[in-house]
Design an enzyme around this catalytic site. Sequence first.
Site, PDB file in Angstrom:
ATOM      1  N   SER A  18       1.164  -1.393  -0.276  1.00  0.00           N
ATOM      2  CA  SER A  18       0.185   0.389   0.100  1.00  0.00           C
ATOM      3  C   SER A  18       0.783   1.462  -0.180  1.00  0.00           C
ATOM      4  O   SER A  18       1.920   1.603   1.185  1.00  0.00           O
ATOM      5  CB  SER A  18      -0.704   0.102   1.524  1.00  0.00           C
ATOM      6  OG  SER A  18      -2.090  -1.149   0.832  1.00  0.00           O
ATOM      7  N   ILE A  19       0.571   1.969  -0.240  1.00  0.00           N
ATOM      8  CA  ILE A  19       1.608   3.758  -0.957  1.00  0.00           C
ATOM      9  C   ILE A  19       1.224   4.291   0.229  1.00  0.00           C
ATOM     10  O   ILE A  19       2.278   4.051   1.203  1.00  0.00           O
ATOM     11  CB  ILE A  19       0.580   4.507  -1.831  1.00  0.00           C
ATOM     12  CG1 ILE A  19       1.024   3.829  -3.581  1.00  0.00           C
ATOM     13  CG2 ILE A  19       1.421   6.078  -2.148  1.00  0.00           C
ATOM     14  CD1 ILE A  19      -0.200   4.685  -4.001  1.00  0.00           C
ATOM     15  N   TYR A 154      -9.966   3.985 -16.736  1.00  0.00           N
ATOM     16  CA  TYR A 154      -9.785   5.007 -14.355  1.00  0.00           C
ATOM     17  C   TYR A 154     -11.966   5.330 -14.597  1.00  0.00           C
ATOM     18  O   TYR A 154     -11.544   5.626 -13.296  1.00  0.00           O
ATOM     19  CB  TYR A 154      -8.946   5.908 -15.157  1.00  0.00           C
ATOM     20  CG  TYR A 154      -8.080   6.062 -13.292  1.00  0.00           C
ATOM     21  CD1 TYR A 154      -8.092   5.499 -12.882  1.00  0.00           C
ATOM     22  CD2 TYR A 154      -8.128   6.918 -12.760  1.00  0.00           C
ATOM     23  CE1 TYR A 154      -7.489   5.203 -11.358  1.00  0.00           C
ATOM     24  CE2 TYR A 154      -8.183   7.263 -11.613  1.00  0.00           C
ATOM     25  CZ  TYR A 154      -7.993   6.937 -11.055  1.00  0.00           C
ATOM     26  OH  TYR A 154      -7.404   6.956  -9.276  1.00  0.00           O
ATOM     27  N   LYS A 161     -11.444  11.229  -8.677  1.00  0.00           N
ATOM     28  CA  LYS A 161     -10.764  12.546  -8.374  1.00  0.00           C
ATOM     29  C   LYS A 161     -10.159  13.498  -8.085  1.00  0.00           C
ATOM     30  O   LYS A 161      -9.351  14.902  -7.745  1.00  0.00           O
ATOM     31  CB  LYS A 161      -9.356  11.399  -8.875  1.00  0.00           C
ATOM     32  CG  LYS A 161      -8.871   9.655  -8.606  1.00  0.00           C
ATOM     33  CD  LYS A 161      -8.216  10.383  -7.030  1.00  0.00           C
ATOM     34  CE  LYS A 161      -7.833   8.746  -6.453  1.00  0.00           C
ATOM     35  NZ  LYS A 161      -7.903   8.339  -4.789  1.00  0.00           N
ATOM     36  N   THR A 192      -0.777  -2.057  -6.708  1.00  0.00           N
ATOM     37  CA  THR A 192      -0.582  -2.201  -5.355  1.00  0.00           C
ATOM     38  C   THR A 192      -2.674  -3.093  -5.369  1.00  0.00           C
ATOM     39  O   THR A 192      -3.501  -2.804  -6.790  1.00  0.00           O
ATOM     40  CB  THR A 192      -1.244  -1.096  -4.571  1.00  0.00           C
ATOM     41  OG1 THR A 192      -1.954  -0.180  -5.339  1.00  0.00           O
ATOM     42  CG2 THR A 192      -0.353  -0.308  -4.579  1.00  0.00           C
ATOM     43  N   SER A 194      -5.664  -2.002  -4.970  1.00  0.00           N
ATOM     44  CA  SER A 194      -6.555  -0.821  -5.427  1.00  0.00           C
ATOM     45  C   SER A 194      -5.808  -0.355  -6.959  1.00  0.00           C
ATOM     46  O   SER A 194      -7.151  -0.554  -7.526  1.00  0.00           O
ATOM     47  CB  SER A 194      -6.665   0.357  -4.581  1.00  0.00           C
ATOM     48  OG  SER A 194      -7.062  -0.056  -3.659  1.00  0.00           O
TER      49      SER A 194
HETATM   50  N1  NAD Z   1      -1.310   2.318  -6.959  1.00  0.00           N
HETATM   51  C1  NAD Z   1      -1.578   3.689  -7.574  1.00  0.00           C
HETATM   52  O1  NAD Z   1      -1.388   3.612  -9.127  1.00  0.00           O
HETATM   53  C2  NAD Z   1      -2.250   4.527  -7.615  1.00  0.00           C
HETATM   54  C3  NAD Z   1      -2.128   5.928  -7.997  1.00  0.00           C
HETATM   55  C4  NAD Z   1      -2.182   7.344  -7.797  1.00  0.00           C
HETATM   56  C5  NAD Z   1      -3.047   7.506  -6.672  1.00  0.00           C
HETATM   57  N2  NAD Z   1      -3.825   6.563  -6.117  1.00  0.00           N
HETATM   58  C6  NAD Z   1      -4.306   6.241  -4.863  1.00  0.00           C
HETATM   59  O2  NAD Z   1      -3.575   5.961  -3.733  1.00  0.00           O
HETATM   60  C7  NAD Z   1      -4.566   5.303  -2.386  1.00  0.00           C
HETATM   61  C8  NAD Z   1      -3.605   4.380  -1.844  1.00  0.00           C
HETATM   62  O3  NAD Z   1      -3.878   3.267  -3.248  1.00  0.00           O
HETATM   63  P1  NAD Z   1      -3.105   2.383  -2.746  1.00  0.00           P
HETATM   64  O4  NAD Z   1      -2.882   2.107  -4.716  1.00  0.00           O
HETATM   65  O5  NAD Z   1      -2.200   2.007  -1.951  1.00  0.00           O
HETATM   66  O6  NAD Z   1      -4.148   1.017  -2.760  1.00  0.00           O
HETATM   67  P2  NAD Z   1      -4.558  -0.081  -1.357  1.00  0.00           P
HETATM   68  O7  NAD Z   1      -5.047  -0.556  -1.599  1.00  0.00           O
HETATM   69  O8  NAD Z   1      -3.714  -0.739  -0.790  1.00  0.00           O
HETATM   70  O9  NAD Z   1      -5.117   1.274  -0.294  1.00  0.00           O
HETATM   71  C9  NAD Z   1      -6.409   1.513  -0.330  1.00  0.00           C
HETATM   72  C10 NAD Z   1      -7.119   1.553   0.535  1.00  0.00           C
HETATM   73  O10 NAD Z   1      -8.333   1.929   0.971  1.00  0.00           O
HETATM   74  C11 NAD Z   1      -8.666   1.882   1.990  1.00  0.00           C
HETATM   75  N3  NAD Z   1     -10.534   1.494   1.429  1.00  0.00           N
HETATM   76  C12 NAD Z   1     -11.381   1.710   0.375  1.00  0.00           C
HETATM   77  N4  NAD Z   1     -12.715   1.683   1.109  1.00  0.00           N
HETATM   78  C13 NAD Z   1     -12.439   2.980   2.169  1.00  0.00           C
HETATM   79  C14 NAD Z   1     -12.966   2.609   3.391  1.00  0.00           C
HETATM   80  N5  NAD Z   1     -15.071   2.768   2.736  1.00  0.00           N
HETATM   81  N6  NAD Z   1     -12.937   3.226   4.782  1.00  0.00           N
HETATM   82  C15 NAD Z   1     -11.887   3.383   4.434  1.00  0.00           C
HETATM   83  N7  NAD Z   1     -10.947   3.194   3.590  1.00  0.00           N
HETATM   84  C16 NAD Z   1     -11.073   2.279   2.686  1.00  0.00           C
HETATM   85  C17 NAD Z   1      -8.722   0.120   1.706  1.00  0.00           C
HETATM   86  O11 NAD Z   1      -9.068  -0.788   2.824  1.00  0.00           O
HETATM   87  C18 NAD Z   1      -7.345   0.471   1.283  1.00  0.00           C
HETATM   88  O12 NAD Z   1      -5.916   0.161   2.499  1.00  0.00           O
HETATM   89  C19 NAD Z   1      -5.950   5.940  -3.088  1.00  0.00           C
HETATM   90  O13 NAD Z   1      -6.448   7.056  -3.004  1.00  0.00           O
HETATM   91  C20 NAD Z   1      -5.952   6.112  -4.556  1.00  0.00           C
HETATM   92  O14 NAD Z   1      -7.357   5.958  -5.637  1.00  0.00           O
HETATM   93  C21 NAD Z   1      -3.205   4.844  -6.258  1.00  0.00           C
END
Ligand code: NAD
Length: 254
Positions: A18-19, A154, A161, A192, A194
Amino acid sequence: MLLAKKKGLVLNVTNKNSIGWAIAEAAQAHGAQVCVGAQNDKLAGKVSELTEGRPGFSTTIVDFSDPSQLESLRDEVARSFGTVDFIVHSAAFAQREDLSGRFIDTSREGFLLALDISAYSLVALCCALEPVIADDASVMAMSYLGSTRAVGNYNVMGVAKAALESAVRYLSVDLGQRGIRVNTVSPGPINTVSARGVKGLSGMIESVHERAPLKRPFGAEEVAGTCVYLMSDLSRGVTGQIVFVDDGFNILGM
Ligand SMILES: NC(=O)c1ccc[n+]([C@@H]2O[C@H](COP(=O)([O-])OP(=O)(O)OC[C@H]3O[C@@H](n4cnc5c(N)ncnc54)[C@H](O)[C@@H]3O)[C@@H](O)[C@H]2O)c1
């Protein structure tokens, strides 16, 4: 230590990829006390495995779809920390069927769900926690380039977003009265749980790494470095911004 004496929340983490976890680890390494969130009991077990026996970490559970959990979180923060110096919003959700195919087919229910969990949650979180956010604190949320460009598959998450980035600008005005900064961090695609929900992720990652100005790989650690800067006093003049961490991919034209 850039973050000595600072304490804050990273919401949420699923696993070591996870980020949010990279951000939590980097903040702790720079001297912060970090409370790491999980969405539910099951995921909390995984998060505890990551933090167990490591000083500077604690854990909490929060599901953004339940307003009462935000109130409980505020009370918990007041009890354990008094106030927080940073909050990282690192959570998003959309139905799998809304992350492939044609955007035009997004259902009302799927649209509202994605916007609720991925964008409104930041507003609700800041509102509920406002009394326990320290003056001059730093709030940051994770976005993606799909907010301003039509990125294949997306879809509804791009719209969510866009709302998140706009909310960051409005929140930065409200909370700026107390010196609190609110920014968006916009990573390029990273593998990740997500991200794997978006159809064609590996192709996206390959294409970005091939075309971006910087030819070195980037990932959650690079995102975490930027977040440490935003949590620290070094970024005290920065608010309402979108900081890209994508090897510069976003500046490319043809
Ligand atoms: N991975 C990528 O390529 C990427 C790129 C840009 C932005 N992001 C953003 O980074 C953030 C973290 O995502 P990630 O890629 O680390 O994935 P991840 O799956 O590891 O983390 C996403 C988190 O969101 C949480 N979540 C989902 N529904 C929820 C709810 N109802 N209440 C509370 N928490 C909830 C999940 O439990 C999870 O821990 C997100 O906002 C994602 O959109 C990811």
